[in-house]
Design an enzyme around this catalytic site. Structure first.
Site, PDB file in Angstrom:
ATOM      1  N   SER A  99       0.840  -1.212   0.000  1.00  0.00           N
ATOM      2  CA  SER A  99       0.000   0.000   0.000  1.00  0.00           C
ATOM      3  C   SER A  99       0.866   1.249   0.000  1.00  0.00           C
ATOM      4  O   SER A  99       2.012   1.231   0.449  1.00  0.00           O
ATOM      5  CB  SER A  99      -0.896   0.019   1.237  1.00  0.00           C
TER       6      SER A  99
HETATM    7  N1  SAH Z   1       0.328  -5.065   4.386  1.00  0.00           N
HETATM    8  C1  SAH Z   1       0.894  -5.497   3.148  1.00  0.00           C
HETATM    9  C2  SAH Z   1      -0.045  -5.242   1.990  1.00  0.00           C
HETATM   10  C3  SAH Z   1      -0.190  -6.439   1.113  1.00  0.00           C
HETATM   11  S1  SAH Z   1      -1.458  -6.393  -0.089  1.00  0.00           S
HETATM   12  C4  SAH Z   1       2.281  -4.901   2.929  1.00  0.00           C
HETATM   13  O1  SAH Z   1       2.727  -4.093   3.747  1.00  0.00           O
HETATM   14  O2  SAH Z   1       2.935  -5.285   1.962  1.00  0.00           O
HETATM   15  C5  SAH Z   1      -2.700  -7.400   0.668  1.00  0.00           C
HETATM   16  C6  SAH Z   1      -2.360  -8.834   0.895  1.00  0.00           C
HETATM   17  O3  SAH Z   1      -3.533  -9.473   1.399  1.00  0.00           O
HETATM   18  C7  SAH Z   1      -1.948  -9.630  -0.336  1.00  0.00           C
HETATM   19  O4  SAH Z   1      -0.669 -10.150  -0.144  1.00  0.00           O
HETATM   20  C8  SAH Z   1      -2.986 -10.755  -0.420  1.00  0.00           C
HETATM   21  O5  SAH Z   1      -2.454 -11.977  -0.838  1.00  0.00           O
HETATM   22  C9  SAH Z   1      -3.459 -10.828   1.017  1.00  0.00           C
HETATM   23  N2  SAH Z   1      -4.750 -11.473   1.238  1.00  0.00           N
HETATM   24  C10 SAH Z   1      -5.889 -11.380   0.498  1.00  0.00           C
HETATM   25  N3  SAH Z   1      -6.855 -12.162   1.037  1.00  0.00           N
HETATM   26  C11 SAH Z   1      -6.314 -12.734   2.150  1.00  0.00           C
HETATM   27  C12 SAH Z   1      -6.802 -13.647   3.124  1.00  0.00           C
HETATM   28  N4  SAH Z   1      -8.050 -14.155   3.081  1.00  0.00           N
HETATM   29  N5  SAH Z   1      -5.971 -14.039   4.116  1.00  0.00           N
HETATM   30  C13 SAH Z   1      -4.695 -13.562   4.188  1.00  0.00           C
HETATM   31  N6  SAH Z   1      -4.174 -12.723   3.292  1.00  0.00           N
HETATM   32  C14 SAH Z   1      -4.975 -12.304   2.281  1.00  0.00           C
END
Ligand code: SAH
Length: 252
Positions: A99
């Site tokens: 993000s």
């Molecule tokens: N906080 C992260 C943002 C990653 S983007 C950072 O600092 O990089 C959001 C993430 O949520 C993705 O990697 C995606 O795979 C994950 N995601 C989506 N659905 C999910 C679920 N049901 N359980 C765990 N992770 C999930």
């Protein structure tokens, strides 16, 4: 499904339960981001990022300090490192994105709003590259961060390996079910947005706890939702529009 990250290494932190030093709201931002053993190479560009966050309205000095201390460029591919401190989301592989700094800061600020004591256990859904987990680790007592894509779970483990963050617990699994073993949580923060909020998250939130997550709004677009759980019930506050990757079920 749980596994602890294999640390140690070095991102100086004042200790899991210790609050960051208080800094007056009017303090110049430079004072918030003193070099703390992180190396000076990216310090100036990170300071510029923090200045911009403050200009954009992020007011919580604890959050600004933490954003100034975590080296975001270490969480993205080398080819993207020069963009790491711009206010932009960046690809982290497997179709996912880290993000924007502004969105991370805003969500963490909302999570902590109104609290003077360090928050206890926090569950993060969507570890991604591990950046937000590292920011949270400086601000709350324990971070449980769950990721459904094994490749990213492993990438986060690798990214965090060189930091000394014993209060971050990386989990591989479907975060839609939360992580009951760590419940109740003082805070829950989701980095992926679904149609509705999984009931498990509300169930696993402590009374007095707060959840911050993107959800589908009536317009069909996503908006940030804050949920406060009190003895009297659950209060929902819908805030500004956001754009997060979708919350998906199952692991892959
Ligand atoms: N906080 C992260 C943002 C990653 S983007 C950072 O600092 O990089 C959001 C993430 O949520 C993705 O990697 C995606 O795979 C994950 N995601 C989506 N659905 C999910 C679920 N049901 N359980 C765990 N992770 C999930």
């Amino acid at each position: 499904m749980s596994s602890r990250p294999r640390f140690p290494a070095r991102l100086d932190r004042p200790g899991a339960a210790a609050p960051l030093p208080p800094v007056a709201r009017t303090a110049p931002v430079q004072a918030l981001v003193r070099p703390q053993g992180l190396g000076l190479d990216s310090q100036a560009v990170r300071l510029a990022m923090v200045n911009k966050l403050a200009a954009q309205g992020i007011q919580d000095t604890r959050v600004l300090q933490a954003m100034g201390r975590v080296e975001r460029h270490r969480f993205v591919d080398t080819a993207l490192a020069t963009q790491a401190y711009e206010d932009t989301s960046l690809p982290i592989g497997l179709g996912q994105t880290i993000s924007k700094p502004n969105v991370v800061a805003r969500m963490v600020e909302l999570l902590l709003a109104g609290r003077t004591q360090p928050m206890g256990r926090v569950l993060e859904i969507g570890t991604g590259c591990g950046y937000q987990a590292a920011v949270l680790s400086l601000l709350v007592q324990e971070v449980y961060s769950i990721e459904r894509l094994r490749g990213l779970h492993e990438k986060a483990r690798e990214n965090l390996r060189t930091l000394r963050l014993p209060n971050v617990h990386l989990l591989f699994g479907d975060g839609m079910a939360g992580f009951a073993q760590g419940a109740p949580y003082a805070g829950i923060i989701a980095a992926a947005g679904g149609e509705a909020l999984p009931q498990a998250w509300i169930d696993q939130l402590a009374v007095g706890g707060r959840l911050v997550a993107p959800v589908a709004a009536a317009s069909g677009r996503q908006a940030l939702l804050v949920v406060d759980k009190t003895a009297a019930g659950v209060q929902h506050t819908l805030l500004e529009a956001v754009h997060f990757v979708p919350l998906k079920s199952g692991i892959a």
